[in-house]
Write an enzyme that holds these catalytic residues in place. Sequence first.
Site, PDB file in Angstrom:
ATOM      1  N   TYR A  54      11.842  12.058   8.563  1.00 44.63           N
ATOM      2  CA  TYR A  54      11.199  11.127   9.480  1.00 44.63           C
ATOM      3  C   TYR A  54      10.847  11.852  10.778  1.00 44.63           C
ATOM      4  CZ  TYR A  54      12.623   7.192   6.492  1.00 44.63           C
ATOM      5  OH  TYR A  54      12.792   6.316   5.448  1.00 44.63           O
ATOM      6  N   HIS A 128      15.814  10.707  -1.513  1.00 44.16           N
ATOM      7  CA  HIS A 128      14.685   9.989  -0.933  1.00 44.16           C
ATOM      8  C   HIS A 128      13.677   9.506  -1.979  1.00 44.16           C
ATOM      9  CE1 HIS A 128      12.500   9.783   3.194  1.00 44.16           C
ATOM     10  NE2 HIS A 128      12.182   8.750   2.447  1.00 44.16           N
ATOM     11  N   ARG A 129      13.413  10.346  -2.974  1.00 39.46           N
ATOM     12  CA  ARG A 129      12.424   9.958  -3.984  1.00 39.46           C
ATOM     13  C   ARG A 129      12.564  10.911  -5.172  1.00 39.46           C
ATOM     14  NH1 ARG A 129       7.710   6.908  -3.660  1.00 39.46           N
ATOM     15  NH2 ARG A 129       7.937   6.782  -1.396  1.00 39.46           N
ATOM     16  N   SER A 158      16.645   6.145  -3.875  1.00 41.81           N
ATOM     17  CA  SER A 158      15.513   5.410  -3.328  1.00 41.81           C
ATOM     18  C   SER A 158      14.299   5.608  -4.224  1.00 41.81           C
ATOM     19  CB  SER A 158      15.212   5.912  -1.907  1.00 41.81           C
ATOM     20  OG  SER A 158      14.213   5.132  -1.291  1.00 41.81           O
ATOM     21  N   SER A 208      10.172  -1.293   4.007  1.00 42.75           N
ATOM     22  CA  SER A 208       8.925  -1.979   4.388  1.00 42.75           C
ATOM     23  C   SER A 208       9.003  -3.474   4.082  1.00 42.75           C
ATOM     24  CB  SER A 208       7.713  -1.363   3.675  1.00 42.75           C
ATOM     25  OG  SER A 208       7.410  -0.101   4.217  1.00 42.75           O
TER      26      SER A 208
END
Length: 286
Positions: A54, A128-129, A158, A208
Amino acid sequence: MQQRRIGDTAVSAIGLGAMPLSTKDERPSPAGAEAVVHAALDAGVTLIDTADAYARDEAEFGHNETLVADALRSYGSGGSDVLVATKGGHTRRGVDWELDGSPAYLRAACEASLRRLGVDAIGLYQLHRPDPATPWEESMGAVRALADDGLVRMVGISNADVAQIDVARSIVGDALVSVQNQFSPGWRFSAGELAHCAGHGLAFLPWSPFGGVTAAGSLGSTAPAFAKVAEELGVSVYRVTLAWHLAQSDAVVAIPGATRRESIVDSAAAADLELSPDQLARLDAA
């Protein structure tokens, strides 16, 4: 504030998604970002979600973790009970986002996050992914090793589907406590993963929750049913949206982003907003 559980840890039902404090073009000043974090803590928030990636670009890698650590430190002893959830596995090339889920990279990323956060063990460390170039089983073995070696207390994943969740459960075991997937009034494609988490004792952290940074400002027009309920209750559409998230399951812990103190205070109040069965039915059908 209403409490939920992530693994063996009780946290506020509403957390703070710290990403916009670092990634938005018009992000707050360092003092302004600190004020947002402190306002969240004052409102009873005890979960902050961050990630090493981030930042605006590669040169700032780790910006958000450092910001969160500094804000907690300046808050004093009151920040010691906050669960900080960070992530690794996303890399940056300039402003572009790339992936590396290899065991060597994840260990190095975790060690760097430990230094930036200034802790001996990360409370919740999330992949994260999924990285298509690395077998999912290898990535899961890597985060399991981080837990076994005491670098992280709990593990999350995630952007994972049901099959990946089950593979993670089989490899990571009890250290796996959460799944963070996209979910919002306009993007409900993770409903199956949410239900799967609820059925297996895993927390579900919707990212989100308002539809994303660029879409959040127009939520009142893109989600008219939510705006109508907000009008009925005399509260913001954002507060209604977060209350709807929490009503999906006790497994849900919402992590709205914020760049203003007023925003996170309003979001935190959603933990204690009760929607009627009729209102929930209308929102679920919207």
